[in-house]
Design an enzyme around this catalytic site. Sequence first.
Site, mmCIF file in Angstrom:
data_model
loop_
_atom_site.group_PDB
_atom_site.id
_atom_site.type_symbol
_atom_site.label_atom_id
_atom_site.label_comp_id
_atom_site.label_asym_id
_atom_site.label_seq_id
_atom_site.Cartn_x
_atom_site.Cartn_y
_atom_site.Cartn_z
ATOM 1 C CG HIS A 1 14.489 -13.509 15.577
ATOM 2 N ND1 HIS A 1 15.092 -12.794 16.241
ATOM 3 C CD2 HIS A 1 15.447 -14.357 15.036
ATOM 4 C CE1 HIS A 1 16.590 -12.771 16.341
ATOM 5 N NE2 HIS A 1 16.615 -13.725 15.340
ATOM 6 C CB CYS B 1 -0.937 0.151 1.197
ATOM 7 S SG CYS B 1 -0.237 0.294 2.766
#
Length: 148
Positions: free
Chosen positions: A98, A65
């Site tokens: 992670h 976007c």
Amino acid sequence: MRLVVGGDHAGYRLKVLIADTLRREGHEVIDVGTGGEEPVDFPDVTEALCRHLLDGSAERGVLVCGTGIGAGMAANKIAGIRAALAHDLYSAHQAVEHDDANVLCLGAQIVGPIIAMELIRNFLAATWEGGPDYTRRLEKLRLLERGR
């Protein structure tokens, strides 16, 4: 890799370039729109993209976007989606390693096509590291999704 890409009107041009480049690089790409520069609401495109991840028809997604912020906010409202806004290379791979991110959010008004593709390549090349610390944190995210 099976990928799904989507973007609103502000991200349309970059999204088209991303989809075309990923196809040339050998990925299977589902494009959920938008199909032009007429205004659309990013939550609608985001929801369409996330459905493909949740039903298993795509492994990862890329949302574009204007800034990447709105699309990321919408995606993270959907249980099972872990969307990361990344405009630097470290964050693009670390979000997967992670935090097991499955959606990369980009801002077409922030990054150009060359940087966008480098970010995506880092995101796609990364794998979740697992391990007790990351697994525990991922489970806590799942609990938050369930309204713990």
